[in-house]
Design an enzyme around this catalytic site. Structure first.
Site, PDB file in Angstrom:
ATOM      1  N   ASN A 435       0.835  -1.200   0.000  1.00 54.60           N
ATOM      2  CA  ASN A 435       0.000   0.000   0.000  1.00 54.60           C
ATOM      3  C   ASN A 435       0.869   1.249   0.000  1.00 54.60           C
ATOM      4  O   ASN A 435       1.668   1.451   0.925  1.00 54.60           O
ATOM      5  CB  ASN A 435      -0.910   0.028   1.227  1.00 54.60           C
ATOM      6  N   GLU A 436       0.723   2.064  -1.037  1.00 56.03           N
ATOM      7  CA  GLU A 436       1.403   3.356  -1.142  1.00 56.03           C
ATOM      8  C   GLU A 436       2.899   3.240  -0.862  1.00 56.03           C
ATOM      9  O   GLU A 436       3.502   4.121  -0.237  1.00 56.03           O
ATOM     10  CB  GLU A 436       0.750   4.391  -0.221  1.00 56.03           C
ATOM     11  N   ASN A 502      -5.479   4.835  -4.705  1.00 57.18           N
ATOM     12  CA  ASN A 502      -5.927   5.676  -3.597  1.00 57.18           C
ATOM     13  C   ASN A 502      -5.972   7.111  -4.107  1.00 57.18           C
ATOM     14  O   ASN A 502      -4.925   7.723  -4.329  1.00 57.18           O
ATOM     15  CB  ASN A 502      -4.966   5.569  -2.410  1.00 57.18           C
ATOM     16  N   TYR A 508      -7.072  16.305  -1.043  1.00 60.18           N
ATOM     17  CA  TYR A 508      -5.648  16.628  -0.996  1.00 60.18           C
ATOM     18  C   TYR A 508      -5.186  17.402  -2.227  1.00 60.18           C
ATOM     19  O   TYR A 508      -4.157  18.088  -2.183  1.00 60.18           O
ATOM     20  CB  TYR A 508      -4.813  15.355  -0.877  1.00 60.18           C
ATOM     21  N   TRP A 589     -12.568   5.268   1.970  1.00 56.48           N
ATOM     22  CA  TRP A 589     -11.657   5.409   3.103  1.00 56.48           C
ATOM     23  C   TRP A 589     -12.267   6.405   4.068  1.00 56.48           C
ATOM     24  O   TRP A 589     -12.317   7.580   3.783  1.00 56.48           O
ATOM     25  CB  TRP A 589     -10.278   5.902   2.629  1.00 56.48           C
ATOM     26  N   LYS A 610     -11.810  10.550   8.552  1.00 54.26           N
ATOM     27  CA  LYS A 610     -12.444  10.253   7.258  1.00 54.26           C
ATOM     28  C   LYS A 610     -13.514   9.166   7.357  1.00 54.26           C
ATOM     29  O   LYS A 610     -14.072   8.741   6.345  1.00 54.26           O
ATOM     30  CB  LYS A 610     -11.393   9.839   6.226  1.00 54.26           C
TER      31      LYS A 610
END
Length: 719
Positions: A435-436, A502, A508, A589, A610
């Protein structure tokens, strides 16, 4: 894996306590049994303690605790921390007495922990029994040869959740980084297994030792391929497998003779017309019981779930379950709870799954690590399709060097644990391998040598070797998103079978309307890779409100985070995702607010807000009902901005989420008429509040009758 409990379990529990031990009733010699180790533990947080000193400390130097237990609590709905926060990272010590005379004779005694955060070391009577690195997976240690069979045995466990950094004890343990806190302690259940010398393997990365793979023929019949890993077998034994349906009726069975010392056996069972595990529509489960049998009867037995299902994922048309197209829409979930940290009870897990199901979701992403065994069982029972994930998150190193050999070995270990412990769950459709992991590289925090692709490729190959029946997936943060990023950022798309993005347009970066075109461009760039959106959303504080979220200037890493802005982001995002059939799934999310040591946002401290539901699960935010109106067949009428109870401006709007065609509105008993619901949103602008208390109602008529919602707002003079 089935929990085989000893008879008179309350008495058995008393035998494993810090108090003077009592006698255990002897369980039947021919079966596997287990003593749950929830009570009798002592705890002490102490970075200076040693194993010998822990063994010698008097009882008065310890705190009595029960499992599950963590010393950490993080996250408060206020500005600043109070004594309710415990974010200590370091060494937590546990002690437990076990009466050797009460243990079943002739058995191996294997302790099983469902998880300990983050590194666990175990000593028995001062001798080191073993170590496990990784906060999320089950592990076992055979204590037999360390136990005194006629006296009191003292077990000491050290749980280490020191922050990962160069030179720390956890510098080679995944994850190195992440927007969540690693809680310390024995935060999931533990038990002592009592097994015969001949048994299904217990040293198989925490797995059950029995793995069943359904396969279908063209005529709809199926076979169940069974692979069993064994220990201590003799030539007088056989492997017997029995497949039972949900009613307990035997539908297939097989017997295979074994040789002395045989460590693996395979069988194939035939099922003429199995009832399929069909997701939320019909999550039908069989149970496979595997037995090691000799003339005197079964000496060991393990039961695992079986779901007959097949699926495919098309890069243009999405997800198909048992030949039927299914639009997968759901949420991600973290495993913590306000005031409890990670030490959840079964009721907490049940409540979480009930809330997700109530909203109408049909899939859950288990972010960003292996979740509790019960959570996988609940997914099977509720028919939720699952993205199960390895805790390889954000970072591959602390410098621009490649991943260390020790970190690679730990990632491989945790990947094997994830797969083997959860292989038999039909709900699992994909294994997440990262993930990321490009985020540090993307924003110039690390140099080009910290490229995560080498480890991703190793994990991808390992996963396919372990489980050829399921695809792999990666969640990417950064490819082609707005903002200044390093010129050497490598794309991750194509490093796994499936892709998740994502994406936080309007939060953002960018505007909400940019989401769909961005995904279209990625689909055009990678036409042969099935794409999904693995995260999207925005923060929402239930005590902060705004009339016009579409013009509000948000501060993502600060305050405020109006609840209406969170709803608006989702209102703009969901239709774009819904209208792109090539997306095989979408995950919000997040389902619940969760703890994060890096967050000072909204109306909270140490909380990522969130979630669609608050950290304590007490408040379903407005956006919860937006999705319930979109996804659930249950009638929905929900007036938004209901927590904005104190108003200073007389002009407002009444907005309702509903899956009715139209709703009828009133204010202070006066009718405002019917309002059409466009895409499940019903809005009346220009409503004038009266000074003082105002009552607004919304109602709609469904097949089963009328559903009404009611809110109160008070208009006062502006300060």
């Amino acid at each position: 894996m089935k929990r085989f409990l000893a008879p008179a379990i309350a008495t058995a529990l008393a035998a494993c306590t810090a108090a003077p031990p009592t006698s255990l009733p002897r369980p039947p010699a021919e079966t596997r049994t287990a003593t749950e180790l929830s009570a009798g533990w002592q705890f002490r947080f102490d970075n200076a303690l040693t194993p010998d000193a822990a063994l010698a400390l008097p009882d008065t130097a310890w705190e009595a605790v029960q499992l599950p237990h963590t010393w950490n609590r993080l996250g408060e709905y206020r500005i600043g921390r109070t004594e309710a926060t415990d974010n200590r990272q370091g060494l937590g010590w546990y002690r437990l007495n076990i009466d050797g005379a009460a243990l079943p004779a002739g058995k191996r005694h294997v302790i099983e922990f469902d998880a300990v955060g983050n590194i666990a070391d175990v000593w028995v009577n001062g001798r080191h029994a073993g170590r496990h690195a990784g906060a999320f997976s089950r592990f076992r240690l055979d204590l037999t040869d360390l136990l005194n069979p006629s006296g009191v045995n003292t077990l000491v466990l050290r749980a280490d959740n020191n922050a990962p950094k160069p030179g720390s004890s956890t510098e080679h343990v995944n994850p190195l980084n992440g927007d969540f806190f690693i809680h310390g302690g024995i935060y999931r259940p533990a038990r002592l297994l009592h097994v015969a010398p001949s048994h299904f393997a217990l040293d198989d990365y925490g797995g059950p030792g029995v793995y069943a793979t359904p396969r279908f023929a063209a005529d709809g019949s199926a076979t169940l391929s069974v692979r069993a890993r064994l220990a201590g077998t003799t030539s007088a034994q056989s492997l017997v497998t029995i497949l039972r349906n949900a009613d307990g009726t035997t539908v297939a069975e097989a017997t295979t003779p074994l040789a002395a010392g045989q460590t693996e056996a395979q069988q194939t069972l035939s099922v003429a017309a199995p009832r399929r595990w069909n997701g939320r529509a019909d999550p039908y489960l069989y149970r496979l019981e595997a037995q090691l049998v000799e003339r005197s009867g079964a000496v060991d037995s393990v039961t695992v779930p079986v779901g007959f299902r097949e699926f495919r994922i098309d890069p243009d048309k999405g997800f198909f379950l048992n030949g039927r197209h299914v639009r997968l829409h759901g949420v991600s979930r973290h495993q913590d709870y306000l005031g409890k940290g990670w030490a959840l009870d079964p009721e907490d897990h049940e409540r979480d799954m009930e809330l997700i199901a109530e909203m109408g979701a049909n899939t859950v992403r288990f972010a960003h690590y292996q979740h509790a065994p019960l959570w996988f069982e609940l997914a099977d029972r509720y028919g939720m399709t699952v993205w199960a994930e390895l805790p390889f998150v954000n970072a591959v190193a602390f410098t621009d060097a490649p991943a260390s050999p020790e970190l690679v070995a730990n990632a491989r270990q945790q990947m094997l644990e994830l797969i083997r412990q959860n292989y038999n769950h039909p709900s699992v459709i994909t294994w997440g391998i990262g993930n990321e992991v490009d985020i540090d590289l993307a924003f110039n925090r690390l140099g080009p040598k910290a490229d995560a692709r080498a480890l991703l490729r190793e994990l991808n190959a390992l996963t396919h070797a372990e489980d050829p029946t399921r695809p792999t997936v990666i969640a990417d943060c950064c490819e082609a998103t707005p903002g200044d990023k390093a010129p050497y950022l490598p794309p991750l798309t194509g490093e796994a079978d499936l892709m998740g993005y994502n994406r936080y347009f309007g939060w953002y970066y960018g505007k909400p309307a940019d989401l769909g075109p961005h995904l279209d461009a990625l689909h055009a760039r990678y036409p042969h890779v099935p794409l999904s959106v693995s995260e999207y959303g925005a923060g929402g504080a239930t005590s902060q409100h705004v009339e016009t979220p579409e013009t509000f200037k948000i501060k993502t890493a600060g305050r405020p985070h109006p609840e209406e802005f969170e709803s608006w982001i989702h209102e703009q995002s969901w239709p774009q995702l819904r209208d792109r059939p090539y997306l095989w799934a979408n995950w919000i999310w997040n389902m619940f607010d969760f703890s994060s040591k890096i967050r000072q946002e909204g109306d909270a401290t140490d909380i990522n807000d969130k979630g669609l539901v608050t950290f304590d699960r007490k408040v379903k935010k407005d956006v919860f009902f937006y999705y319930k109106a979109q996804w659930s067949p249950e009638p929905v009428v929900h007036i938004t901005s209901r927590r904005w109870t104190e108003r200073t401006e007389p002009k407002t709007k009444i907005k309702v989420y509903s899956n009715a065609d139209r709703v009828t509105l009133t204010l202070n008993g006066a009718p405002l008429g019917e309002v059409p619901c466009v895409d499940r949103i019903c809005t009346l602008e220009g409503v004038t509040l009266a000074p003082g208390r105002n009552v607004a109602t919304a109602s709609a008529t469904f097949v089963d009758g009328k559903v009404e919602d009611r809110v109160e707002w008070t208009l006062t003079a502006a300060p």
